[in-house]
Design a protein around this motif. Structure first.
Motif, PDB file in Angstrom:
ATOM      1  N   THR A  91       0.825  -1.199   0.000  1.00 26.06           N
ATOM      2  CA  THR A  91       0.000   0.000   0.000  1.00 26.06           C
ATOM      3  C   THR A  91       0.859   1.249   0.000  1.00 26.06           C
ATOM      4  OG1 THR A  91      -1.363  -1.311   1.474  1.00 26.06           O
ATOM      5  CG2 THR A  91      -2.014   0.970   1.154  1.00 26.06           C
ATOM      6  N   PHE A  92       1.985   1.174   0.673  1.00 30.67           N
ATOM      7  CA  PHE A  92       2.752   2.388   0.875  1.00 30.67           C
ATOM      8  C   PHE A  92       4.114   2.406   0.199  1.00 30.67           C
ATOM      9  CE2 PHE A  92       0.143   2.515   4.897  1.00 30.67           C
ATOM     10  CZ  PHE A  92      -0.700   3.495   4.420  1.00 30.67           C
ATOM     11  N   LEU A  93       4.568   1.272  -0.354  1.00 33.44           N
ATOM     12  CA  LEU A  93       5.888   1.329  -0.978  1.00 33.44           C
ATOM     13  C   LEU A  93       5.980   0.444  -2.204  1.00 33.44           C
ATOM     14  CD1 LEU A  93       8.269  -1.093  -0.392  1.00 33.44           C
ATOM     15  CD2 LEU A  93       7.642  -0.459   1.909  1.00 33.44           C
ATOM     16  N   LYS A  94       6.967   0.780  -3.026  1.00 34.98           N
ATOM     17  CA  LYS A  94       7.139   0.067  -4.283  1.00 34.98           C
ATOM     18  C   LYS A  94       8.616  -0.223  -4.431  1.00 34.98           C
ATOM     19  CE  LYS A  94       6.343   1.126  -9.246  1.00 34.98           C
ATOM     20  NZ  LYS A  94       6.821  -0.127  -9.695  1.00 34.98           N
ATOM     21  N   SER A  95       8.931  -1.407  -4.929  1.00 38.97           N
ATOM     22  CA  SER A  95      10.339  -1.739  -5.123  1.00 38.97           C
ATOM     23  C   SER A  95      10.723  -1.581  -6.593  1.00 38.97           C
ATOM     24  CB  SER A  95      10.594  -3.184  -4.685  1.00 38.97           C
ATOM     25  OG  SER A  95      10.010  -4.074  -5.623  1.00 38.97           O
ATOM     26  N   TRP A  96      11.954  -1.199  -6.830  1.00 37.62           N
ATOM     27  CA  TRP A  96      12.528  -1.118  -8.171  1.00 37.62           C
ATOM     28  C   TRP A  96      13.779  -2.001  -8.144  1.00 37.62           C
ATOM     29  CZ3 TRP A  96      10.731   2.224 -12.179  1.00 37.62           C
ATOM     30  CH2 TRP A  96       9.666   3.063 -11.822  1.00 37.62           C
ATOM     31  N   PRO A  97      13.592  -3.290  -8.332  1.00 37.86           N
ATOM     32  CA  PRO A  97      14.685  -4.246  -8.079  1.00 37.86           C
ATOM     33  C   PRO A  97      15.943  -3.989  -8.901  1.00 37.86           C
ATOM     34  CG  PRO A  97      12.595  -5.385  -8.310  1.00 37.86           C
ATOM     35  CD  PRO A  97      12.351  -3.968  -8.719  1.00 37.86           C
ATOM     36  N   GLU A  98      15.813  -3.347 -10.061  1.00 39.19           N
ATOM     37  CA  GLU A  98      17.000  -3.081 -10.881  1.00 39.19           C
ATOM     38  C   GLU A  98      17.897  -2.027 -10.241  1.00 39.19           C
ATOM     39  OE1 GLU A  98      16.734  -4.211 -14.462  1.00 39.19           O
ATOM     40  OE2 GLU A  98      15.056  -5.427 -13.745  1.00 39.19           O
ATOM     41  N   ARG A  99      17.271  -1.151  -9.467  1.00 37.03           N
ATOM     42  CA  ARG A  99      18.046  -0.039  -8.899  1.00 37.03           C
ATOM     43  C   ARG A  99      18.813  -0.439  -7.638  1.00 37.03           C
ATOM     44  NH1 ARG A  99      13.290   4.433  -8.780  1.00 37.03           N
ATOM     45  NH2 ARG A  99      12.965   4.667 -11.030  1.00 37.03           N
ATOM     46  N   CYS A 100      18.502  -1.575  -7.112  1.00 37.16           N
ATOM     47  CA  CYS A 100      19.118  -2.003  -5.856  1.00 37.16           C
ATOM     48  C   CYS A 100      20.621  -2.228  -6.044  1.00 37.16           C
ATOM     49  CB  CYS A 100      18.438  -3.291  -5.403  1.00 37.16           C
ATOM     50  SG  CYS A 100      19.228  -4.065  -4.014  1.00 37.16           S
ATOM     51  N   VAL A 101      21.397  -1.844  -5.051  1.00 41.70           N
ATOM     52  CA  VAL A 101      22.846  -2.050  -5.120  1.00 41.70           C
ATOM     53  C   VAL A 101      23.309  -3.116  -4.113  1.00 41.70           C
ATOM     54  CG1 VAL A 101      23.269   0.273  -5.988  1.00 41.70           C
ATOM     55  CG2 VAL A 101      23.324  -0.134  -3.517  1.00 41.70           C
ATOM     56  N   LEU A 102      22.359  -3.849  -3.587  1.00 38.53           N
ATOM     57  CA  LEU A 102      22.660  -4.941  -2.650  1.00 38.53           C
ATOM     58  C   LEU A 102      23.534  -4.519  -1.465  1.00 38.53           C
ATOM     59  CD1 LEU A 102      23.095  -7.951  -5.092  1.00 38.53           C
ATOM     60  CD2 LEU A 102      21.276  -7.609  -3.420  1.00 38.53           C
ATOM     61  N   CYS A 103      23.264  -3.332  -0.970  1.00 38.77           N
ATOM     62  CA  CYS A 103      24.020  -2.889   0.199  1.00 38.77           C
ATOM     63  C   CYS A 103      23.531  -3.598   1.463  1.00 38.77           C
ATOM     64  CB  CYS A 103      23.896  -1.378   0.366  1.00 38.77           C
ATOM     65  SG  CYS A 103      22.251  -0.852   0.866  1.00 38.77           S
ATOM     66  N   LEU A 104      22.295  -4.104   1.418  1.00 39.72           N
ATOM     67  CA  LEU A 104      21.663  -4.858   2.509  1.00 39.72           C
ATOM     68  C   LEU A 104      21.228  -4.009   3.708  1.00 39.72           C
ATOM     69  CD1 LEU A 104      23.824  -8.118   2.612  1.00 39.72           C
ATOM     70  CD2 LEU A 104      22.027  -7.450   1.025  1.00 39.72           C
ATOM     71  N   ARG A 105      21.298  -2.713   3.550  1.00 36.57           N
ATOM     72  CA  ARG A 105      20.804  -1.885   4.663  1.00 36.57           C
ATOM     73  C   ARG A 105      19.370  -2.231   5.029  1.00 36.57           C
ATOM     74  NH1 ARG A 105      21.953   4.500   3.714  1.00 36.57           N
ATOM     75  NH2 ARG A 105      24.211   4.543   3.854  1.00 36.57           N
ATOM     76  N   CYS A 106      18.515  -2.385   4.010  1.00 33.26           N
ATOM     77  CA  CYS A 106      17.094  -2.626   4.274  1.00 33.26           C
ATOM     78  C   CYS A 106      16.887  -3.920   5.062  1.00 33.26           C
ATOM     79  CB  CYS A 106      16.319  -2.666   2.961  1.00 33.26           C
ATOM     80  SG  CYS A 106      16.957  -3.893   1.803  1.00 33.26           S
ATOM     81  N   VAL A 107      17.642  -4.955   4.690  1.00 35.59           N
ATOM     82  CA  VAL A 107      17.497  -6.242   5.367  1.00 35.59           C
ATOM     83  C   VAL A 107      17.885  -6.107   6.833  1.00 35.59           C
ATOM     84  CG1 VAL A 107      18.305  -8.625   5.427  1.00 35.59           C
ATOM     85  CG2 VAL A 107      17.965  -7.473   3.230  1.00 35.59           C
ATOM     86  N   LYS A 108      18.994  -5.416   7.054  1.00 42.94           N
ATOM     87  CA  LYS A 108      19.457  -5.231   8.435  1.00 42.94           C
ATOM     88  C   LYS A 108      18.465  -4.366   9.217  1.00 42.94           C
ATOM     89  CE  LYS A 108      23.299  -7.391   7.714  1.00 42.94           C
ATOM     90  NZ  LYS A 108      23.494  -8.720   8.224  1.00 42.94           N
ATOM     91  N   ALA A 109      17.950  -3.337   8.572  1.00 43.93           N
ATOM     92  CA  ALA A 109      17.023  -2.443   9.277  1.00 43.93           C
ATOM     93  C   ALA A 109      15.770  -3.212   9.697  1.00 43.93           C
ATOM     94  CB  ALA A 109      16.653  -1.252   8.404  1.00 43.93           C
TER      95      ALA A 109
END
Ligand code: SF4
Ligand code: SF4
Ligand code: SF4
Ligand code: FES
Lengths: 522, 347
Positions: free
Chosen positions: B139-157
């Motif tokens: 509902t509130f967010l959208k992913s753009w998988p091509e733009r990801c740089v695999l820094c993994l911040r999101c996973v850790k957060a």
């Protein structure tokens, strides 16, 4: 270590729960005491799934073990508290074996819990409305404090008793004297010197010295005509108070009701005059959170139409009634009145609130604020006093006609009666309707399927609501919230109150759960 | 705790044992370029941009993860480091679409800034690849998988900060991918707040804006629960377009929940009360403040005269600011003359 009692933190105080989870991830222990298996239980070392309303029996039994096994903090009890002997006398009657049935908890688990609690220091105890929203709410709070004093967890950082406040500014409304017995800063209206101080500041000859009525008494006064005019500022009483039918009868009986709000609500229907108010982010001011931290609220956009700040509306009414008040902004109200009149907030000025705010007590402008109370074991009345209490069952317990215990609370995606979240884009998509949470075994016995519309009926009313089968709730209980009008739990809840705090028993009443007749086809 | 002494770019530093080179450098006012490192997360060590040279070591070390040792001599800027960092950024750009003109993050994108800082030009047209197991939108967010740089911040957060674990790393044949579990996600938006690129963007509102068009960022306190989280309101043309957590603020240290981050726009609802209303013959009609206030003051005076001040009662609002509750109890005590004032603390 943390002990969390009667608090569905991950949904009601989500960000506070993240800090508890972090502590657990870093090795802290967590004990959850709650009838419901909510999300925080995934992080708990121990989960005591007690029966609804049996908190005092359980905590007394834990104290019985601490005393019997000599595990309590003798030094703290001897030097910082009084009333230990009476406590001991009372709780000794609560052996784990005796309370096992009342609480539905294995005696050994009670012993393990007591030993665990005694083995770690400090333990922070958090509770919310699961503790207070009972007819024995005040006694529950006293019992929680007894336990922490016995463990010597008072007045130490990361210890103590930490009530998480429900609404954003409940703390502030209390601090500001929106209570029938105290002026701002908890200064008793019965004290003539204090009355004189406030009378002088407010430019009046004298002030009333008799404590006023509490909310439920005022509501009842509407029917008896003891209360002829009622000013409701921003509360949707017609949905949030227990037993909606009774509440609506009371509101409808009123001679003159003034409402001040940002939306029309079920309550404003009963008004004679409605004032449109500026909302959050439409005027400057302060909120005080659960930790007594005063933080700034700032203006982002102007209020719509003619809507005005609430303080401005009150000021105009005072003016029409012959009182000229000087302060002309929230900042002036705080800096020139509130902080001058409330000694505990004397050092708090807007100029000091730019960043992280300040926690009262903050007695002077060089004071950094106080992050935990009762430092070094000092209580407001000198020594901490044990106030032992007996367990009492909820006012209404299940019987043959109403065999289930209904308990109520809040969900993550909505806030109270949804006057706000219901109008925030997307929130209804995440949670569009109420459900009645029911244990699968109970549902199976009645042939109720997940998602089926069922009827909940109490002595006061009934609602139709979708069943949600989940192990989160204990068999014999049903749980729902009050976010949606049609399925609002308060059609069912019992308007009985704690004798001292007048808090309603939202957490327990008796209901029947019924499968609806098959819809006639065709 | 013991202290250790070291030299960073010629300056002497004295720091507690266990301090990383990155922290020590920051304390000395020296900035080392980083991508995956985030103040609120434990060092992730996924990007390699934070490399520095340590005297006596043949290869550079990651400064975000390496603690300072006594007598260490560190160099944070050199031609070799610069070109190594360029290589890292080029390899990221090889799989990152040049979406900047249409990316919501442009202007506040750490990748964009680092690429600019390192003067990278003339990269081959990228061959973007999705770094998520599947694209997703809530509902509130959208992913753009091509733009990801695999820094993994999101996973850790999502795991370390929020304790949710809706995001995880899937090890696949051709490398890592981010996996998302909708059933676990609570829409707190922590992942968006820490994502350095436009791989995760908000879709709360239909409004579109460039980041630099936000004319004010106003710090305030959340209107929902008693935690009192500190929020940053992003305001464009007098309207809140986005809310984020104030990174280093008490009590929430950057965190928000779904209500705090996405519950703000009720104030713009068409249902807002805009004028005073007076009930007449069972219906409400619009009125001026003048008239409504006169009516209330008159009725209150009549009732006080007939039945005394205790025939009037009030309930204040536990949602509104302190100053409003103060003012209301003052009205009732000083002007009307009753202590019949309470609020809904009890509910
Ligand atoms: S919104 Fe919150 S819960 Fe969902 S993936 Fe992001 S960080 Fe995790
Ligand atoms: S989505 Fe953003 S935060 Fe997550 S790994 Fe990709 S770039 Fe990093
Ligand atoms: S962001 Fe969530 S947790 Fe924080 S104050 Fe607002 S409602 Fe409470
Ligand atoms: S910042 Fe150190 S590896 Fe990314």
């Amino acid at each position: 270590m943390f002990m969390v009692i009667g608090s569905n933190m991950t949904e009601a105080h989500p960000v506070a729960s993240t800090f508890v989870k972090n502590a657990v991830q870093n090795g802290a222990e967590l004990i959850v005491v709650d009838p419901r298996k909510h999300k925080l239980c995934d992080f708990a070392t121990l989960h005591l799934r007690l029966k609804i309303g049996s908190d005092i029996a359980l905590l007394n039994a834990i104290m019985q073990v601490l005393i019997t096994e000599d595990l309590y903090d003798r030094r703290f009890v001897d030097s910082c508290t009084m009333g230990f002997d009476e406590l001991k006398q009372k709780v000794m009657a609560y052996s784990p074996e005796r309370v096992a049935d009342i609480c539905g908890i294995d005696p050994e688990l009670i012993r393990t819990t007591a030993r665990r609690l005694a083995s770690v220091k400090p333990v922070m105890l958090c509770y919310t409305l699961g503790v207070t929203e009972h007819t024995c709410g005040v006694n529950n709070v006293l019992t929680v404090a007894n336990l922490q004093m016995l463990l010597g967890n008072m007045g130490v950082e990361c210890g103590g008793v930490n009530p998480l406040r429900g609404q954003n500014n409940v703390q502030g409304a209390c601090d500001m004297g929106a209570l029938p017995n105290v002026f701002p800063g908890y200064q008793a209206v019965t004290n003539p010197e204090l009355r004189e101080k406030f009378a002088k500041a407010w430019g009046v000859k004298d002030l009333p010295g008799k404590p006023g009525l509490m909310l439920p008494q005022m509501m009842e006064g509407l029917v008896t005509k003891k209360i002829r005019a009622f000013y409701i500022f921003g509360e949707n009483l017609a949905n949030t108070e227990p037993d909606i039918r009774k509440v609506e009868h009371e509101l409808a009986s009123a001679e003159f009701i003034v409402c001040q709000d940002i939306f029309q609500t079920e309550t404003t229907r009963f008004a004679h005059v409605i004032f449109p108010a500026a909302a959050w982010s439409e005027n400057d001011g302060t909120f005080s959170n659960s930790e007594r931290r005063v933080s700034r609220v700032r203006t982002a956009s102007p209020p719509p139409g003619l809507a005005k700040p609430n303080w401005w509306i009150f000021k105009q009414i005072a003016k029409r009634m012959g009182h000229e008040w000087l302060s002309d902004s929230a900042r002036e109200l705080w800096d020139n009145e509130i902080s001058v009149l409330a000694p505990s907030m004397k050092g708090i000025k807007y100029s000091r609130l730019e960043n992280n705010g300040l926690q009262w007590p903050c007695p002077n402008e060089d004071h950094p604020g106080t992050c935990f109370l009762h430092q070094g074991g000092e209580f407001t009345c000198g020594l901490g006093r044990f106030r032992a209490v007996e367990w009492t069952p909820p006012a209404e317990v299940p019987d043959r006609d109403y065999p289930f215990v209904l308990s109520t609370g809040r969900r993550l995606y909505h806030y109270h009666t949804r006057t706000q979240t219901g109008r925030a884009v997307g929130m209804n998509q995440l949670l569009g309707e109420e459900t009645a949470d029911l244990a699968p075994v109970d549902a199976a016995a009645m042939g109720i399927a997940n998602g089926e519309i069922i009827r909940l009926r109490s002595r006061r009313g009934e609602v139709k609501v979708k069943a949600r089968l989940t192990d989160e709730v204990l068999p014999g209980t049903v749980w729902t919230a009050f976010h949606f009008r049609d399925a609002c739990a308060n059609w069912l809840t019992n308007a009985v109150f704690d004798p001292i705090s007048q808090t309603a028993e939202y957490k327990a009443c008796a209901v029947a759960v019924e499968k609806l007749q098959e819809q006639a086809t065709g | 705790m013991g202290m250790v002494k070291a030299t960073i770019d010629g300056s002497d530093v004295l720091v507690p044992e266990g301090t990383t080179i990155l922290q020590a450098a920051k304390g000395a006012g020296i900035r080392i370029p980083t991508l995956c490192f985030h103040e609120r997360l434990k060092p992730i060590g996924s990007c390699g941009l934070c490399i520095v040279e340590v005297a006596g070591k043949a290869t550079p070390v990651g400064s975000c993860e390496t603690p300072v040792t006594d007598g260490m001599t560190v160099t944070t800027r050199s031609d070799r480091l610069f070109s190594l960092r360029q290589d890292i950024l080029k390899s990221i750009l090889a799989h990152h679409p040049l979406d900047c003109p249409i990316c919501d993050k442009a202007g506040e994108c750490l990748l964009q800034d680092l690429v600019f800082e390192h003067g990278i030009t003339g990269v081959e047209p990228p061959a973007p690849s999705p770094k998520f197991t599947a694209p997703y939108a809530t509902t509130f967010l959208k992913s753009w998988p091509e733009r990801c740089v695999l820094c993994l911040r999101c996973v850790k957060a999502c795991t370390e900060i929020q304790g949710i674990g809706a995001l995880s790393v899937a090890e696949e044949q051709d490398g890592q991918r981010i996996a998302y579990d909708q059933d676990k996600c609570v829409s707190c938006g922590e992942c968006i707040q820490v994502c350095p690129t436009g791989a995760l963007v908000e879709k709360k509102t239909e409004l579109r804006w460039r980041t630099w068009e936000v004319d004010k960022k106003i710090r305030t306190t959340c209107p929902y629960c008693g935690v009192g989280c500190q929020q940053l309101l992003h305001v464009k043309d007098g309207r809140i377009v986005k809310v984020s957590g104030v990174e280093d603020a008490e009590p929430n240290r950057g965190r928000l929940c779904v209500k705090g981050r996405y519950g703000y726009d009720f104030i713009y609802s068409e249902d807002r009360l805009k004028t005073p209303l007076i009930r007449e013959n069972g219906y409400f009609r619009e009125a001026s403040f003048e008239e409504a206030i006169d009516l209330v003051a008159r009725r209150f005076k009549e009732i006080i005269a007939e039945s005394g001040p205790d025939a009037i009662g009030a309930v204040s609002c536990a949602r509104s600011i302190n100053e409003d509750s103060y003012q209301m109890q003052k009205l009732f005590r000083a002007v009307i003359g009753t202590n019949n004032i309470d609020h809904c603390a009890r509910t």
